[in-house]
Design an enzyme around this catalytic site. Structure first.
Site, PDB file in Angstrom:
ATOM      1  N   ILE A  91      -7.192   7.442  -1.040  1.00  0.00           N
ATOM      2  CA  ILE A  91      -7.072   5.988  -1.095  1.00  0.00           C
ATOM      3  C   ILE A  91      -7.983   5.472   0.006  1.00  0.00           C
ATOM      4  O   ILE A  91      -7.977   5.981   1.123  1.00  0.00           O
ATOM      5  CB  ILE A  91      -5.608   5.526  -0.902  1.00  0.00           C
ATOM      6  CG1 ILE A  91      -5.484   3.994  -0.971  1.00  0.00           C
ATOM      7  CG2 ILE A  91      -5.003   6.025   0.404  1.00  0.00           C
ATOM      8  CD1 ILE A  91      -4.016   3.496  -0.999  1.00  0.00           C
ATOM      9  N   SER A  92      -8.810   4.471  -0.299  1.00  0.00           N
ATOM     10  CA  SER A  92      -9.777   3.982   0.680  1.00  0.00           C
ATOM     11  C   SER A  92      -9.081   3.384   1.895  1.00  0.00           C
ATOM     12  O   SER A  92      -7.955   2.887   1.811  1.00  0.00           O
ATOM     13  CB  SER A  92     -10.669   2.908   0.054  1.00  0.00           C
ATOM     14  OG  SER A  92     -11.378   3.424  -1.038  1.00  0.00           O
ATOM     15  N   GLN A  93      -9.807   3.422   3.008  1.00  0.00           N
ATOM     16  CA  GLN A  93      -9.340   2.799   4.247  1.00  0.00           C
ATOM     17  C   GLN A  93      -9.216   1.283   4.030  1.00  0.00           C
ATOM     18  O   GLN A  93     -10.108   0.678   3.440  1.00  0.00           O
ATOM     19  CB  GLN A  93     -10.398   3.106   5.311  1.00  0.00           C
ATOM     20  CG  GLN A  93     -10.107   2.593   6.680  1.00  0.00           C
ATOM     21  CD  GLN A  93     -11.326   2.736   7.583  1.00  0.00           C
ATOM     22  OE1 GLN A  93     -12.320   3.351   7.200  1.00  0.00           O
ATOM     23  NE2 GLN A  93     -11.246   2.158   8.757  1.00  0.00           N
ATOM     24  N   PRO A  94      -8.128   0.649   4.492  1.00  0.00           N
ATOM     25  CA  PRO A  94      -7.978  -0.795   4.291  1.00  0.00           C
ATOM     26  C   PRO A  94      -9.190  -1.607   4.766  1.00  0.00           C
ATOM     27  O   PRO A  94      -9.598  -2.557   4.081  1.00  0.00           O
ATOM     28  CB  PRO A  94      -6.728  -1.136   5.115  1.00  0.00           C
ATOM     29  CG  PRO A  94      -5.916   0.107   5.059  1.00  0.00           C
ATOM     30  CD  PRO A  94      -6.908   1.242   5.092  1.00  0.00           C
ATOM     31  N   ARG A 131       0.832  -1.220   0.000  1.00  0.00           N
ATOM     32  CA  ARG A 131       0.000   0.000   0.000  1.00  0.00           C
ATOM     33  C   ARG A 131       0.863   1.265   0.000  1.00  0.00           C
ATOM     34  O   ARG A 131       0.429   2.308  -0.476  1.00  0.00           O
ATOM     35  CB  ARG A 131      -0.959  -0.029   1.195  1.00  0.00           C
ATOM     36  CG  ARG A 131      -2.062   1.036   1.147  1.00  0.00           C
ATOM     37  CD  ARG A 131      -3.107   0.789   2.218  1.00  0.00           C
ATOM     38  NE  ARG A 131      -4.238   1.707   2.167  1.00  0.00           N
ATOM     39  CZ  ARG A 131      -4.401   2.740   3.005  1.00  0.00           C
ATOM     40  NH1 ARG A 131      -3.540   2.959   3.967  1.00  0.00           N
ATOM     41  NH2 ARG A 131      -5.456   3.535   2.886  1.00  0.00           N
TER      42      ARG A 131
END
Ligand code: SAH
Length: 220
Positions: A70-73, A44
């Site tokens: 970037i989306s949260q994991p 990431r």
């Protein structure tokens, strides 16, 4: 080509740091070992600016420029898990490629991904990034995701990474019978993560709980 050490990471991007993220997601309820394995594997830190690389394995959304994130994991894992639960078929349509992180997590778990991004610069960068990571089963397109991608429809799964006020009609039409669509629906700041399952001409809807996404912008 990325060097092996830059992909594996050191210090704050190392294997131990990634393990901690995976443990956290497991505690927060992610069950799919295939998805957790992918969260561990995908570097990431290579999807964000170098200045933010040390925060790449925190369970948080981060800015990627151009007003996008970037989306949260956790959210990437939850959406992937929801899409793949009992998944049968080959093709997935993704709307909102962004930096390509969600795409990279999903790519080895399905046969083929078609992904659409409206911001050309993000489209170009994510395409290059996935090539650098040796991911080849993804087809990229700059364009408006409200239209889906008719050329390769129907899709066995559709995943939308931006929030819509309503489920786009074109996406329902491009969903294969037996397929499922995962999409955040609701006003800015607070949405419901919805799973729509198609059986024949019937669509069933279920909510997976509250999420927060950037908006799915209408038009180009
Ligand atoms: N999937 C990304 C997160 C993307 S954020 C990740 O893994 O981190 C949402 C993305 O959707 C942004 O890049 C935004 O530009 C894009 N987007 C918004 N509206 C869109 C539309 N109508 N069509 C295609 N992409 C859109």
């Amino acid at each position: 080509m990325q060097s092996k050490s830059s992909i594996q990471g050191i210090g704050m991007t190392s294997a131990r740091t990634r393990d901690r993220l995976v443990e956290r997601l497991r505690k927060d309820g992610i069950r799919s070992t295939a998805v957790l394995e992918q969260i561990r594997n995908v570097p990431r830190h290579l999807f964000v600016d170098e200045a933010l690389a040390s925060r790449a394995y925190e369970d948080t959304a981060l800015p990627i420029g151009l007003g996008q994130t970037i989306s949260q994991p956790y959210v990437v894992a939850r959406m992937s898990e929801a899409l793949l639960d009992g998944f049968e078929g080959d093709s997935v349509l993704e709307i909102g490629t962004g930096c390509g992180y969600q795409t990279a997590v999903l790519a080895p778990l399905v046969k083929k991904i078609y992904t659409v991004e409206r911001i050309r610069e993000l489209y170009q960068k994510s395409r290059q990034r996935l090539r650098d990571l040796d991911i080849y089963n993804v087809q990229f397109r700059p364009g408006d995701g409200w239209e889906g991608w008719a050329k390769y429809a129907p899709y066995d799964g559709i995943l939308v990474a931006a929030a819509a006020a309503e489920v786009p009609q074109k996406l329902l039409e491009q969903l294969a019978p037996g397929g499922r669509l995962i999409i955040p629906v609701g006003p800015s700041g607070r949405q419901d993560l919805i799973v729509v399952t198609r059986t024949g001409d019937q669509y069933e809807q279920e909510s997976l709980g509250e999420v927060s996404f950037v908006p799915l912008v209408k038009g180009k």
